[in-house]
Design a protein around this motif. Structure first.
Motif, PDB file in Angstrom:
ATOM      1  N   GLU A   1     -10.798   2.717  -5.415  1.00 22.44           N
ATOM      2  CA  GLU A   1      -9.783   1.656  -5.501  1.00 22.44           C
ATOM      3  C   GLU A   1     -10.408   0.274  -5.504  1.00 22.44           C
ATOM      4  O   GLU A   1      -9.860  -0.678  -6.045  1.00 22.44           O
ATOM      5  CB  GLU A   1      -8.802   1.745  -4.324  1.00 22.44           C
ATOM      6  CG  GLU A   1      -7.855   2.916  -4.429  1.00 22.44           C
ATOM      7  CD  GLU A   1      -6.982   3.075  -3.199  1.00 22.44           C
ATOM      8  OE1 GLU A   1      -6.467   2.062  -2.694  1.00 22.44           O
ATOM      9  OE2 GLU A   1      -6.823   4.217  -2.736  1.00 22.44           O
TER      10      GLU A   1
ATOM     11  N   HIS B   1      -2.389  -5.646  -3.460  1.00 26.67           N
ATOM     12  CA  HIS B   1      -3.027  -4.331  -3.594  1.00 26.67           C
ATOM     13  C   HIS B   1      -2.325  -3.524  -4.693  1.00 26.67           C
ATOM     14  O   HIS B   1      -1.440  -2.714  -4.424  1.00 26.67           O
ATOM     15  CB  HIS B   1      -2.994  -3.592  -2.256  1.00 26.67           C
ATOM     16  CG  HIS B   1      -3.807  -2.338  -2.290  1.00 26.67           C
ATOM     17  ND1 HIS B   1      -5.178  -2.331  -2.120  1.00 26.67           N
ATOM     18  CD2 HIS B   1      -3.472  -1.056  -2.501  1.00 26.67           C
ATOM     19  CE1 HIS B   1      -5.635  -1.113  -2.227  1.00 26.67           C
ATOM     20  NE2 HIS B   1      -4.611  -0.303  -2.461  1.00 26.67           N
TER      21      HIS B   1
ATOM     22  N   LYS C   1     -14.696   7.597  -1.023  1.00 29.09           N
ATOM     23  CA  LYS C   1     -14.045   7.622   0.291  1.00 29.09           C
ATOM     24  C   LYS C   1     -12.956   8.678   0.308  1.00 29.09           C
ATOM     25  O   LYS C   1     -12.240   8.870  -0.673  1.00 29.09           O
ATOM     26  CB  LYS C   1     -13.407   6.253   0.575  1.00 29.09           C
ATOM     27  CG  LYS C   1     -12.582   6.208   1.859  1.00 29.09           C
ATOM     28  CD  LYS C   1     -12.087   4.801   2.158  1.00 29.09           C
ATOM     29  CE  LYS C   1     -10.744   4.520   1.554  1.00 29.09           C
ATOM     30  NZ  LYS C   1     -10.181   3.214   1.909  1.00 29.09           N
TER      31      LYS C   1
ATOM     32  N   ASP D   1     -14.223  -5.589  -0.516  1.00 23.29           N
ATOM     33  CA  ASP D   1     -12.944  -4.876  -0.585  1.00 23.29           C
ATOM     34  C   ASP D   1     -11.828  -5.906  -0.632  1.00 23.29           C
ATOM     35  O   ASP D   1     -12.049  -7.077  -0.328  1.00 23.29           O
ATOM     36  CB  ASP D   1     -12.782  -3.964   0.640  1.00 23.29           C
ATOM     37  CG  ASP D   1     -11.970  -2.712   0.307  1.00 23.29           C
ATOM     38  OD1 ASP D   1     -11.298  -2.694  -0.743  1.00 23.29           O
ATOM     39  OD2 ASP D   1     -11.993  -1.755   1.109  1.00 23.29           O
ATOM     40  N   ASP D   2     -10.643  -5.465  -1.005  1.00 18.01           N
ATOM     41  CA  ASP D   2      -9.530  -6.415  -1.018  1.00 18.01           C
ATOM     42  C   ASP D   2      -9.009  -6.672   0.392  1.00 18.01           C
ATOM     43  O   ASP D   2      -8.689  -7.808   0.743  1.00 18.01           O
ATOM     44  CB  ASP D   2      -8.396  -5.955  -1.953  1.00 18.01           C
ATOM     45  CG  ASP D   2      -7.796  -4.605  -1.576  1.00 18.01           C
ATOM     46  OD1 ASP D   2      -8.497  -3.783  -0.959  1.00 18.01           O
ATOM     47  OD2 ASP D   2      -6.628  -4.367  -1.911  1.00 18.01           O
TER      48      ASP D   2
ATOM     49  N   ARG E   1      -9.723   9.478   2.834  1.00 16.07           N
ATOM     50  CA  ARG E   1      -8.989   9.060   4.030  1.00 16.07           C
ATOM     51  C   ARG E   1      -8.306  10.275   4.632  1.00 16.07           C
ATOM     52  O   ARG E   1      -7.563  10.988   3.960  1.00 16.07           O
ATOM     53  CB  ARG E   1      -7.961   7.975   3.669  1.00 16.07           C
ATOM     54  CG  ARG E   1      -7.285   7.376   4.889  1.00 16.07           C
ATOM     55  CD  ARG E   1      -6.354   6.229   4.506  1.00 16.07           C
ATOM     56  NE  ARG E   1      -7.025   4.951   4.311  1.00 16.07           N
ATOM     57  CZ  ARG E   1      -7.420   4.160   5.296  1.00 16.07           C
ATOM     58  NH1 ARG E   1      -7.249   4.526   6.553  1.00 16.07           N
ATOM     59  NH2 ARG E   1      -8.008   3.011   5.040  1.00 16.07           N
TER      60      ARG E   1
ATOM     61  N   THR F   1     -12.676   1.717   6.893  1.00 13.25           N
ATOM     62  CA  THR F   1     -13.374   1.871   5.617  1.00 13.25           C
ATOM     63  C   THR F   1     -14.722   1.157   5.668  1.00 13.25           C
ATOM     64  O   THR F   1     -15.769   1.731   5.339  1.00 13.25           O
ATOM     65  CB  THR F   1     -12.505   1.297   4.468  1.00 13.25           C
ATOM     66  OG1 THR F   1     -11.260   2.007   4.470  1.00 13.25           O
ATOM     67  CG2 THR F   1     -13.188   1.427   3.133  1.00 13.25           C
TER      68      THR F   1
ATOM     69  N   ARG G   1       0.806  -1.233   0.000  1.00 12.16           N
ATOM     70  CA  ARG G   1       0.000   0.000   0.000  1.00 12.16           C
ATOM     71  C   ARG G   1       0.836   1.279   0.000  1.00 12.16           C
ATOM     72  O   ARG G   1       0.377   2.300  -0.464  1.00 12.16           O
ATOM     73  CB  ARG G   1      -1.000  -0.041   1.161  1.00 12.16           C
ATOM     74  CG  ARG G   1      -2.086  -1.079   0.884  1.00 12.16           C
ATOM     75  CD  ARG G   1      -3.208  -1.040   1.855  1.00 12.16           C
ATOM     76  NE  ARG G   1      -2.825  -1.504   3.163  1.00 12.16           N
ATOM     77  CZ  ARG G   1      -3.580  -1.367   4.251  1.00 12.16           C
ATOM     78  NH1 ARG G   1      -4.744  -0.763   4.157  1.00 12.16           N
ATOM     79  NH2 ARG G   1      -3.187  -1.828   5.403  1.00 12.16           N
TER      80      ARG G   1
ATOM     81  N   SER H   1      -8.206  -3.714   7.146  1.00  9.17           N
ATOM     82  CA  SER H   1      -7.047  -3.545   8.024  1.00  9.17           C
ATOM     83  C   SER H   1      -7.512  -2.938   9.346  1.00  9.17           C
ATOM     84  O   SER H   1      -7.838  -3.665  10.281  1.00  9.17           O
ATOM     85  CB  SER H   1      -5.996  -2.675   7.328  1.00  9.17           C
ATOM     86  OG  SER H   1      -4.894  -2.488   8.175  1.00  9.17           O
ATOM     87  N   THR H   2      -7.592  -1.632   9.451  1.00  8.93           N
ATOM     88  CA  THR H   2      -8.151  -1.041  10.681  1.00  8.93           C
ATOM     89  C   THR H   2      -9.659  -1.246  10.716  1.00  8.93           C
ATOM     90  O   THR H   2     -10.281  -1.072  11.758  1.00  8.93           O
ATOM     91  CB  THR H   2      -7.888   0.476  10.750  1.00  8.93           C
ATOM     92  OG1 THR H   2      -8.609   1.115   9.687  1.00  8.93           O
ATOM     93  CG2 THR H   2      -6.414   0.791  10.635  1.00  8.93           C
ATOM     94  N   GLY H   3     -10.237  -1.549   9.559  1.00  3.59           N
ATOM     95  CA  GLY H   3     -11.683  -1.735   9.476  1.00  3.59           C
ATOM     96  C   GLY H   3     -12.435  -0.420   9.289  1.00  3.59           C
ATOM     97  O   GLY H   3     -13.646  -0.421   9.075  1.00  3.59           O
TER      98      GLY H   3
HETATM   99  C1  R5P Z   1      -7.612   0.764   0.194  1.00  3.09           C
HETATM  100  O1  R5P Z   1      -7.567   1.356  -0.807  1.00  3.09           O
HETATM  101  C2  R5P Z   1      -8.039  -0.662   0.304  1.00  3.09           C
HETATM  102  O2  R5P Z   1      -8.706  -1.135  -0.819  1.00  3.09           O
HETATM  103  C3  R5P Z   1      -8.909  -0.836   1.541  1.00  3.09           C
HETATM  104  O3  R5P Z   1     -10.099  -0.116   1.389  1.00  3.09           O
HETATM  105  C4  R5P Z   1      -8.190  -0.347   2.745  1.00  3.09           C
HETATM  106  O4  R5P Z   1      -6.888  -0.823   2.740  1.00  3.09           O
HETATM  107  C5  R5P Z   1      -8.894  -0.784   4.000  1.00  3.09           C
HETATM  108  O5  R5P Z   1      -8.185  -0.278   5.084  1.00  3.09           O
HETATM  109  P1  R5P Z   1      -8.874  -0.025   6.480  1.00  3.09           P
HETATM  110  O6  R5P Z   1      -9.545  -1.302   6.905  1.00  3.09           O
HETATM  111  O7  R5P Z   1      -7.710   0.344   7.372  1.00  3.09           O
HETATM  112  O8  R5P Z   1      -9.830   1.106   6.331  1.00  3.09           O
END
Ligand code: R5P
Length: 298
Positions: free
Chosen positions: A171, A128, A192, A219-220, A194, A227, A95, A223-225
């Motif tokens: 993305e 990613h 979205k 989503d792919d 960020r 999104t 990423r 991570s932190t959730g």
């Molecule tokens: C970002 O572009 C990816 O596709 C995911 O949306 C992102 O990595 C999710 O991250 P998180 O769970 O931290 O929001």
């Protein structure tokens, strides 16, 4: 010719078993542990001289796992392995693929250099790729990226009634649209923004017409959730049914999984690229196909 030897560095028994069955590999015995001072010890107990070696590595929370992986690869080479391939169902460090501030390191490149110097090939699932089009841009060894979209589509088609596939950001559109095509379901992609590692804003367009559908967030990576959590909250406010959340890679940093459930997700489903309770989609046959493609004729 003797069978390839598969070492399960990921400790992901079910996935290793599925791969061994699909690829006809022999299980490798390896001892990896820490010395009291924190340094790594490695010993390969299976004969590898003249044989093809495959290392199955879990690369979520990678910093503790990478040095033992590099040492395992180096030991196999030192002991005469004909080739050393890396199966990394989740490929970390994809990423940070650009310099967002002038003096940052582009760690995806440095990570790719380190792995490329240690192994002869790499197979992974849905890395990613955002600003880069292919792994070949940063990996100098043959690298194959398999796509889990058909497996996600199959799971959604069999488990969700009247699905509306939703991508939380631009993305995600590449994954969402592929999954939607496979599932024969409609899809929309949200916007979205960020604002930080753990702060995201989601804009939801008019979704009135989808009220009788079950929202499926795709989503792919989770991570932190944040999104998915922000998206679930917006959908709830818009009066839609509790959504099903589907991701390829469940990284789930900290309490991300519990927080996503608490935010109102009806279910949270992932592929088994990272071992987790949410695993419901088996990528072993997909990875095996990638390994066969890559190693054919070697
Ligand atoms: C970002 O572009 C990816 O596709 C995911 O949306 C992102 O990595 C999710 O991250 P998180 O769970 O931290 O929001």
């Amino acid at each position: 010719m003797s069978k390839p030897v598969l070492f399960d560095l990921a400790g992901h028994g079910a996935l290793a078993h599925g791969l061994a069955t699909a690829l006809g590999t022999e299980p490798g015995r390896i001892e990896q542990r820490r010395f009291p001072d924190g340094e790594s010890y490695v010993r390969i107990d299976s004969p590898v001289a003249g044989r093809a070696v495959m290392l199955l590595a879990g690369l979520d929370r990678p910093d503790d796992k990478v040095l033992p992986l590099l040492f395992a690869a180096a030991t196999a080479r030192d002991l005469g392995a004909r080739e050393v391939g890396l199966i990394a169902p989740y490929l970390a460090y994809m990423r940070q693929d650009a310099r967002f501030r002038a003096v940052e390191g582009i760690t995806s490149i440095y990570f790719a250099r380190a792995l490329s110097s240690a192994v002869d090939w790499l197979v992974t699932v849905d890395p990613h790729l955002h600003r880069r089009k292919s792994l070949a841009e940063i990996y100098s060894v043959p690298a194959v990226a398999m796509h889990a979209a058909p497996l996600l589509a199959e799971w959604i088609g069999g488990a969700v009634e009247r699905p509306l596939l939703i991508g939380p950001d631009a993305e995600s559109s590449q994954w969402v649209e592929a999954v939607a095509r496979g599932a024969g379901a409609p899809s929309i992609v949200l916007e979205k923004q960020r604002r930080g590692d753990r702060a995201v804003d989601i804009a939801v367009p008019d979704i009135e017409r989808w009220r009788d559908h079950t929202p499926v967030l795709v989503d792919d990576i989770v991570s932190t959730g944040r999104t998915m959590i922000e998206t679930v909250r917006h959908l709830k406010r818009a009066g839609l049914r509790p959504p099903v959340c589907v991701a390829v890679h469940g990284v789930f940093a900290g309490d991300a999984y519990e927080a996503l459930r608490a935010a109102g997700a009806a279910r949270v489903i992932t592929a088994n690229t990272i071992h987790h309770d949410s695993n419901a989609i088996d990528v072993a046959p997909l990875i095996a196909e990638g390994v066969r493609t890559l190693t054919a004729g070697r």
